[in-house]
Design an enzyme around this catalytic site. Structure first.
Site, PDB file in Angstrom:
ATOM      1  N   TRP A  10       0.829  -1.216   0.000  1.00 53.70           N
ATOM      2  CA  TRP A  10       0.000   0.000   0.000  1.00 53.70           C
ATOM      3  C   TRP A  10       0.861   1.262   0.000  1.00 53.70           C
ATOM      4  O   TRP A  10       0.329   2.377  -0.118  1.00 53.70           O
ATOM      5  CB  TRP A  10      -0.937   0.001   1.215  1.00 53.70           C
ATOM      6  CG  TRP A  10      -1.964  -1.105   1.199  1.00 53.70           C
ATOM      7  CD1 TRP A  10      -2.096  -2.089   0.247  1.00 53.70           C
ATOM      8  CD2 TRP A  10      -2.997  -1.357   2.166  1.00 53.70           C
ATOM      9  NE1 TRP A  10      -3.144  -2.927   0.569  1.00 53.70           N
ATOM     10  CE2 TRP A  10      -3.711  -2.498   1.742  1.00 53.70           C
ATOM     11  CE3 TRP A  10      -3.385  -0.724   3.349  1.00 53.70           C
ATOM     12  CZ2 TRP A  10      -4.792  -3.021   2.475  1.00 53.70           C
ATOM     13  CZ3 TRP A  10      -4.457  -1.239   4.070  1.00 53.70           C
ATOM     14  CH2 TRP A  10      -5.161  -2.371   3.630  1.00 53.70           C
ATOM     15  N   LYS A  11       2.156   1.102   0.175  1.00 51.12           N
ATOM     16  CA  LYS A  11       3.086   2.244   0.204  1.00 51.12           C
ATOM     17  C   LYS A  11       2.569   3.309   1.194  1.00 51.12           C
ATOM     18  O   LYS A  11       1.986   2.946   2.217  1.00 51.12           O
ATOM     19  CB  LYS A  11       3.302   2.803  -1.206  1.00 51.12           C
ATOM     20  CG  LYS A  11       3.769   1.707  -2.174  1.00 51.12           C
ATOM     21  CD  LYS A  11       4.290   2.225  -3.480  1.00 51.12           C
ATOM     22  CE  LYS A  11       4.722   1.055  -4.369  1.00 51.12           C
ATOM     23  NZ  LYS A  11       5.332   1.471  -5.609  1.00 51.12           N
ATOM     24  N   HIS A  98      12.897  -2.238  -0.888  1.00 49.62           N
ATOM     25  CA  HIS A  98      12.132  -1.679  -2.001  1.00 49.62           C
ATOM     26  C   HIS A  98      12.962  -0.585  -2.677  1.00 49.62           C
ATOM     27  O   HIS A  98      13.682   0.163  -2.005  1.00 49.62           O
ATOM     28  CB  HIS A  98      10.804  -1.119  -1.496  1.00 49.62           C
ATOM     29  CG  HIS A  98       9.848  -0.857  -2.607  1.00 49.62           C
ATOM     30  ND1 HIS A  98       9.951   0.262  -3.396  1.00 49.62           N
ATOM     31  CD2 HIS A  98       8.825  -1.584  -3.097  1.00 49.62           C
ATOM     32  CE1 HIS A  98       8.999   0.203  -4.324  1.00 49.62           C
ATOM     33  NE2 HIS A  98       8.306  -0.905  -4.164  1.00 49.62           N
ATOM     34  N   GLU A 100      12.162   2.201  -3.712  1.00 51.06           N
ATOM     35  CA  GLU A 100      11.887   3.546  -3.181  1.00 51.06           C
ATOM     36  C   GLU A 100      12.712   3.798  -1.924  1.00 51.06           C
ATOM     37  O   GLU A 100      13.166   4.914  -1.682  1.00 51.06           O
ATOM     38  CB  GLU A 100      10.376   3.700  -2.919  1.00 51.06           C
ATOM     39  CG  GLU A 100       9.618   3.797  -4.246  1.00 51.06           C
ATOM     40  CD  GLU A 100       8.207   3.225  -4.241  1.00 51.06           C
ATOM     41  OE1 GLU A 100       7.641   2.999  -3.165  1.00 51.06           O
ATOM     42  OE2 GLU A 100       7.680   2.992  -5.348  1.00 51.06           O
ATOM     43  N   GLY A 176       4.899   2.087 -10.964  1.00 53.57           N
ATOM     44  CA  GLY A 176       4.024   3.253 -10.929  1.00 53.57           C
ATOM     45  C   GLY A 176       4.014   4.041 -12.229  1.00 53.57           C
ATOM     46  O   GLY A 176       3.521   5.166 -12.281  1.00 53.57           O
ATOM     47  N   SER A 216       3.660  -2.142 -12.032  1.00 53.17           N
ATOM     48  CA  SER A 216       2.437  -1.956 -12.807  1.00 53.17           C
ATOM     49  C   SER A 216       1.683  -3.257 -13.081  1.00 53.17           C
ATOM     50  O   SER A 216       1.026  -3.396 -14.119  1.00 53.17           O
ATOM     51  CB  SER A 216       2.728  -1.212 -14.119  1.00 53.17           C
ATOM     52  OG  SER A 216       3.300   0.057 -13.841  1.00 53.17           O
ATOM     53  N   GLY A 237       1.500  -2.643  -6.325  1.00 51.00           N
ATOM     54  CA  GLY A 237       1.408  -1.334  -5.688  1.00 51.00           C
ATOM     55  C   GLY A 237       0.026  -0.735  -5.916  1.00 51.00           C
ATOM     56  O   GLY A 237      -0.950  -1.095  -5.260  1.00 51.00           O
TER      57      GLY A 237
HETATM   58  P1  13P Z   1       3.009  -0.395  -8.927  1.00 51.42           P
HETATM   59  O1  13P Z   1       2.229  -1.699  -8.971  1.00 51.42           O
HETATM   60  O2  13P Z   1       2.187   0.766  -8.469  1.00 51.42           O
HETATM   61  O3  13P Z   1       3.778  -0.162 -10.174  1.00 51.42           O
HETATM   62  O4  13P Z   1       4.093  -0.592  -7.751  1.00 51.42           O
HETATM   63  C1  13P Z   1       4.851  -1.743  -7.732  1.00 51.42           C
HETATM   64  C2  13P Z   1       5.592  -1.777  -6.457  1.00 51.42           C
HETATM   65  O5  13P Z   1       6.507  -0.996  -6.242  1.00 51.42           O
HETATM   66  C3  13P Z   1       5.170  -2.761  -5.445  1.00 51.42           C
HETATM   67  O6  13P Z   1       6.074  -2.818  -4.400  1.00 51.42           O
END
Ligand code: 13P
Length: 255
Positions: A10-11, A98, A100, A176, A216, A237
């Site tokens: 869910w970030k 991750h 990020e 993303g 994605s 994500g």
């Molecule tokens: P998205 O599915 O939004 O591209 O994110 C992938 C992700 O980083 C899952 O950890």
């Protein structure tokens, strides 16, 4: 054999009450069970306890994951969370490494390795992420790059139960962005990861470690990834933030 896994990251999304609503919605969508698929959700740390309570109350068929951890047991580490704190609120998984966190918070492979060891000492399953940038992909060195990350991230790990260590391959350029890797791109790297795991841990252990694709992934493309030999599920994500769409992905994995 490896059980498939669909995990939702869910970030930094959802306030406490929104997280409860999402968890309740997912519990409802998955009322019929998830068959042979392990389903995991990773809300922000402050929402872990609330989501744990929903899981318990609704007898929901999904497990709880944190998004990060610190490797020390306790002490003067302002803002950090220790493994036993995650354990105490019912988190049985934790995402580490991750991209990020690597990019925005300067995490290194050495940090990620320490986090994996700390989690495993508490019986929490790491979901350890790896993946290359667009620059590396365009230079054509993505396989070597990811293999090197895997070697560093797993250095000195003792894996007695391979179902208790999970890898997520997430090409950064596909996160993303709406740009997905093709299923063949995912298999190329996930296959190389599996080979590396065989070298490090031996055939039997390597055959039991789940490798997820992330970037994605959504209800319309998930099936293609799951057809691939070394792709055992997805780390999702954006598409994990809607209960019905995420449940559709779980149902595709059950098929
Ligand atoms: P998205 O599915 O939004 O591209 O994110 C992938 C992700 O980083 C899952 O950890």
């Amino acid at each position: 054999m490896r059980k498939r896994m669909i995990a939702g990251n869910w970030k930094m999304n959802k306030t406490f009450s929104e997280a409860i609503v999402l968890a309740q919605g997912l519990a409802k969508e998955l009322e019929g069970g998830t068959g042979d698929v392990d389903v995991v959700v990773a809300p922000p740390a402050v929402n872990l306890k609330g989501v744990a309570e929903v899981i318990e109350k609704e007898e929901a068929p999904f497990a709880l994951s944190a998004q990060n951890v610190y490797w020390e047991e306790a002490g003067a580490y302002t803002g950090e969370t220790a493994p036993n704190m995650l354990e105490a609120v019912g988190a049985t998984y934790c995402i580490i490494g991750h991209s990020e966190r690597r990019d925005y918070f300067g995490e290194t492979d050495e940090d990620i390795n320490k986090k994996a060891k700390a989690l495993m000492a508490h019986g929490i399953v790491p979901i350890s992420c790896c993946g290359e940038s667009l620059e590396i992909r365009e230079a054509g060195t993505h396989v070597e790059f990811v293999v090197d990350q895997i070697k560093k991230d797993t250095a000195g790990l003792e894996i007695t139960d391979p179902s208790k260590y999970v890898i997520a391959y997430e090409p950064i350029w596909a996160i993303g962005t709406g740009k997905t890797a093709t299923a063949d791109d995912a298999q190329e790297v996930c296959g190389a990861i599996r080979k590396t795991l065989v070298e490090i841990f031996g055939e039997e252990t390597a055959a039991g470690i789940r490798i997820l694709y992330g970037g994605s992934a959504n209800p319309s493309n998930i099936a293609g990834f799951l057809e691939k030999e070394d792709v055992d599920g997805a780390l999702v994500g954006g598409a994990s933030l809607k209960a019905d769409g995420f449940a559709d992905m779980v149902h595709s994995a059950m098929a």
